[in-house]
Design a protein around this motif. Sequence first.
Motif, PDB file in Angstrom:
ATOM      1  N   ASN A  33       5.177 -22.651  15.956  1.00  0.00           N
ATOM      2  CA  ASN A  33       5.333 -23.991  16.484  1.00  0.00           C
ATOM      3  C   ASN A  33       6.813 -24.331  16.536  1.00  0.00           C
ATOM      4  OD1 ASN A  33       6.117 -25.037  13.841  1.00  0.00           O
ATOM      5  ND2 ASN A  33       3.975 -24.688  13.301  1.00  0.00           N
ATOM      6  N   THR A  34       7.143 -25.532  17.000  1.00  0.00           N
ATOM      7  CA  THR A  34       8.536 -25.876  17.225  1.00  0.00           C
ATOM      8  C   THR A  34       9.338 -25.969  15.937  1.00  0.00           C
ATOM      9  OG1 THR A  34       7.886 -28.204  17.276  1.00  0.00           O
ATOM     10  CG2 THR A  34       8.089 -27.069  19.382  1.00  0.00           C
ATOM     11  N   SER A  35       8.678 -26.126  14.791  1.00  0.00           N
ATOM     12  CA  SER A  35       9.414 -26.189  13.537  1.00  0.00           C
ATOM     13  C   SER A  35       9.872 -24.804  13.087  1.00  0.00           C
ATOM     14  CB  SER A  35       8.538 -26.798  12.437  1.00  0.00           C
ATOM     15  OG  SER A  35       7.482 -25.921  12.114  1.00  0.00           O
ATOM     16  N   GLY A  36       9.402 -23.764  13.769  1.00  0.00           N
ATOM     17  CA  GLY A  36       9.751 -22.410  13.388  1.00  0.00           C
ATOM     18  C   GLY A  36       8.796 -21.798  12.396  1.00  0.00           C
ATOM     19  N   THR A  37       7.841 -22.583  11.919  1.00  0.00           N
ATOM     20  CA  THR A  37       6.857 -22.077  10.966  1.00  0.00           C
ATOM     21  C   THR A  37       5.841 -21.212  11.702  1.00  0.00           C
ATOM     22  OG1 THR A  37       7.091 -24.069   9.630  1.00  0.00           O
ATOM     23  CG2 THR A  37       5.160 -22.712   9.246  1.00  0.00           C
ATOM     24  N   ILE A  41      -7.372 -26.890  23.592  1.00  0.00           N
ATOM     25  CA  ILE A  41      -6.289 -26.171  22.908  1.00  0.00           C
ATOM     26  C   ILE A  41      -5.023 -26.167  23.762  1.00  0.00           C
ATOM     27  CG2 ILE A  41      -5.568 -23.878  22.129  1.00  0.00           C
ATOM     28  CD1 ILE A  41      -8.564 -23.460  21.298  1.00  0.00           C
ATOM     29  N   ALA A  42      -5.170 -25.898  25.059  1.00  0.00           N
ATOM     30  CA  ALA A  42      -4.007 -25.874  25.958  1.00  0.00           C
ATOM     31  C   ALA A  42      -3.341 -27.240  26.032  1.00  0.00           C
ATOM     32  CB  ALA A  42      -4.439 -25.410  27.349  1.00  0.00           C
ATOM     33  N   SER A  43      -4.136 -28.306  25.953  1.00  0.00           N
ATOM     34  CA  SER A  43      -3.583 -29.666  26.062  1.00  0.00           C
ATOM     35  C   SER A  43      -2.704 -30.032  24.877  1.00  0.00           C
ATOM     36  CB  SER A  43      -4.716 -30.685  26.211  1.00  0.00           C
ATOM     37  OG  SER A  43      -5.419 -30.860  24.986  1.00  0.00           O
ATOM     38  N   HIS A  44      -2.829 -29.297  23.766  1.00  0.00           N
ATOM     39  CA  HIS A  44      -2.030 -29.583  22.578  1.00  0.00           C
ATOM     40  C   HIS A  44      -0.715 -28.803  22.548  1.00  0.00           C
ATOM     41  CE1 HIS A  44      -5.741 -31.437  21.134  1.00  0.00           C
ATOM     42  NE2 HIS A  44      -5.009 -32.018  20.209  1.00  0.00           N
ATOM     43  N   GLY A  45      -0.451 -28.022  23.572  1.00  0.00           N
ATOM     44  CA  GLY A  45       0.827 -27.339  23.673  1.00  0.00           C
ATOM     45  C   GLY A  45       1.142 -26.487  22.464  1.00  0.00           C
ATOM     46  N   ASP A  46       2.260 -26.806  21.792  1.00  0.00           N
ATOM     47  CA  ASP A  46       2.710 -25.999  20.662  1.00  0.00           C
ATOM     48  C   ASP A  46       2.115 -26.452  19.330  1.00  0.00           C
ATOM     49  OD1 ASP A  46       4.010 -28.360  20.127  1.00  0.00           O
ATOM     50  OD2 ASP A  46       6.038 -27.551  20.340  1.00  0.00           O
ATOM     51  N   PHE A  47       1.146 -27.352  19.374  1.00  0.00           N
ATOM     52  CA  PHE A  47       0.471 -27.862  18.165  1.00  0.00           C
ATOM     53  C   PHE A  47       1.418 -28.675  17.270  1.00  0.00           C
ATOM     54  CE2 PHE A  47      -3.389 -24.801  17.582  1.00  0.00           C
ATOM     55  CZ  PHE A  47      -3.807 -25.100  18.874  1.00  0.00           C
ATOM     56  N   TYR A  50     -10.597 -30.198  17.795  1.00  0.00           N
ATOM     57  CA  TYR A  50      -9.690 -31.331  17.607  1.00  0.00           C
ATOM     58  C   TYR A  50      -9.342 -31.501  16.129  1.00  0.00           C
ATOM     59  CZ  TYR A  50      -9.982 -33.369  22.337  1.00  0.00           C
ATOM     60  OH  TYR A  50      -9.860 -33.604  23.690  1.00  0.00           O
ATOM     61  N   ALA A  51     -10.355 -31.415  15.269  1.00  0.00           N
ATOM     62  CA  ALA A  51     -10.147 -31.632  13.838  1.00  0.00           C
ATOM     63  C   ALA A  51      -9.297 -30.534  13.215  1.00  0.00           C
ATOM     64  CB  ALA A  51     -11.494 -31.724  13.126  1.00  0.00           C
ATOM     65  N   GLN A  52      -9.486 -29.301  13.646  1.00  0.00           N
ATOM     66  CA  GLN A  52      -8.670 -28.195  13.132  1.00  0.00           C
ATOM     67  C   GLN A  52      -7.195 -28.390  13.485  1.00  0.00           C
ATOM     68  OE1 GLN A  52     -10.532 -24.853  15.005  1.00  0.00           O
ATOM     69  NE2 GLN A  52     -12.222 -24.731  13.535  1.00  0.00           N
ATOM     70  N   ILE A  53      -6.945 -28.781  14.720  1.00  0.00           N
ATOM     71  CA  ILE A  53      -5.559 -28.994  15.143  1.00  0.00           C
ATOM     72  C   ILE A  53      -4.940 -30.153  14.372  1.00  0.00           C
ATOM     73  CG2 ILE A  53      -4.075 -29.612  17.095  1.00  0.00           C
ATOM     74  CD1 ILE A  53      -6.133 -28.164  18.911  1.00  0.00           C
ATOM     75  N   PHE A  54      -5.704 -31.236  14.172  1.00  0.00           N
ATOM     76  CA  PHE A  54      -5.191 -32.357  13.390  1.00  0.00           C
ATOM     77  C   PHE A  54      -4.837 -31.917  11.973  1.00  0.00           C
ATOM     78  CE2 PHE A  54      -6.004 -35.676  10.243  1.00  0.00           C
ATOM     79  CZ  PHE A  54      -5.061 -36.622  10.632  1.00  0.00           C
ATOM     80  N   ALA A  55      -5.715 -31.146  11.344  1.00  0.00           N
ATOM     81  CA  ALA A  55      -5.457 -30.701   9.973  1.00  0.00           C
ATOM     82  C   ALA A  55      -4.216 -29.819   9.908  1.00  0.00           C
ATOM     83  CB  ALA A  55      -6.672 -29.949   9.433  1.00  0.00           C
ATOM     84  N   LEU A  56      -4.039 -28.959  10.908  1.00  0.00           N
ATOM     85  CA  LEU A  56      -2.856 -28.098  10.933  1.00  0.00           C
ATOM     86  C   LEU A  56      -1.587 -28.922  11.078  1.00  0.00           C
ATOM     87  CD1 LEU A  56      -1.498 -25.307  11.096  1.00  0.00           C
ATOM     88  CD2 LEU A  56      -1.951 -25.337  13.557  1.00  0.00           C
ATOM     89  N   THR A  57      -1.579 -29.886  11.998  1.00  0.00           N
ATOM     90  CA  THR A  57      -0.379 -30.704  12.186  1.00  0.00           C
ATOM     91  C   THR A  57      -0.099 -31.560  10.955  1.00  0.00           C
ATOM     92  OG1 THR A  57      -1.642 -32.469  13.293  1.00  0.00           O
ATOM     93  CG2 THR A  57      -0.672 -30.769  14.688  1.00  0.00           C
ATOM     94  N   ALA A  58      -1.149 -32.051  10.294  1.00  0.00           N
ATOM     95  CA  ALA A  58      -0.964 -32.832   9.070  1.00  0.00           C
ATOM     96  C   ALA A  58      -0.371 -31.963   7.967  1.00  0.00           C
ATOM     97  CB  ALA A  58      -2.291 -33.441   8.624  1.00  0.00           C
ATOM     98  N   SER A  59      -0.791 -30.707   7.909  1.00  0.00           N
ATOM     99  CA  SER A  59      -0.262 -29.776   6.919  1.00  0.00           C
ATOM    100  C   SER A  59       1.225 -29.544   7.129  1.00  0.00           C
ATOM    101  CB  SER A  59      -1.025 -28.452   7.010  1.00  0.00           C
ATOM    102  OG  SER A  59      -0.520 -27.502   6.106  1.00  0.00           O
TER     103      SER A  59
END
Length: 386
Positions: free
Chosen positions: A8-12, A208-214, A345-354
Amino acid sequence: MNETLAANTSGTQTWTEEEIRQQPTSWMTALHHLDNQRAELDDWLNTFYAQPGGKIILTGAGSSAFIGDIIAPCLARQLQANVVAIPTTDLVTNPMDYFHAEQPLLLVSFARSGNSPESVAAVQLANQFVANCRHLIITCNATGDLYHYACEHDNARVRLMPAETHDRGFAMTSSISTMMLSCLAIFAPQLFNSHSFASVAACCEAIIASHGDFSQSAFGDLNWRRVVYLGSGGLQGAARESALKVLELTAGQLAAFYESPVGFRHGPKSLVDDETLVVVFVSSHPYTRQYDLDLLAELHRENIALRVVAISDTPATVMEAGPHLYLPASRTFNDIELAFCFLVYAQIFALTASLKAGITPDTPSASGTVNRVVQGVVIHSWPEVR
């Protein structure tokens, strides 16, 4: 599997992101594999169905247990049979409450690794209690204890998921969804097959595509301290799994809860405050949907939560009174099909929250108090204590 980690954009770089992204492809691969195995499995299942009074238990631990919560009502209706969801964590502590000696049993075990102590013990206890016991193992690991059990015993069959679904990340993502779909396709092939499910996979690919780089979730990026997922029927099981993903991937820093929209009023609603995100999984069933929308309207009127987000595949006026998500254009989905979309949707939210919390999603528990394969469970022999 692509050995280059997703970034992702943070480099992680995380396996978790890769495993979320791969799901639509993994689903279709699993369905095509099952097409080639169906005849032998159908014959085996038909001999079980022919016995009067049989019981099917869907079991697993953690996320694997929630598969049963999501799909058991649907399968019970489709099969017109006694299908129930009982976690292995309950089966091993109270086998006398669930296993009955003279009742034919098919124990369907979901297992990412197949090495969890409770998963192995549940199989052993079922054999010990039930005279006529069969096992269907649905697993992601060809080297796990449950896989080997199924290969070595005549009363068992195994369905191995695509290799990439043996998730390397801590939280189950592609493993839970692919095992869930495979079970649906095994027991209700007329509804869940490679042809009918292609539209669901395409919809999730578009999400998934709509969330870009997550780097951001579709729910927004506010300073919430707790999140509540609500869903009716099988979607309550999806809400439960969604809440667990947040707890796991944020190491408990973001508190997460689940309920049904109607049950929410009976006490749990008191946790809503101006730091709470509420996500409502709106049913596609016209009757059930009314209850979901009633609560949504109530939450809008009260205006206590920091944000209330509704997700649906069809429009509703009450949804448009606040933040909402409509699924990418497709045919109308039933609630089980919706569950796959909502979980993404929920998986992506949890990943971004992490990532926002500064946690490494693949290994969120820095203290080691929780592990990818559970540790510290002592399995006691039956009957050890009278």
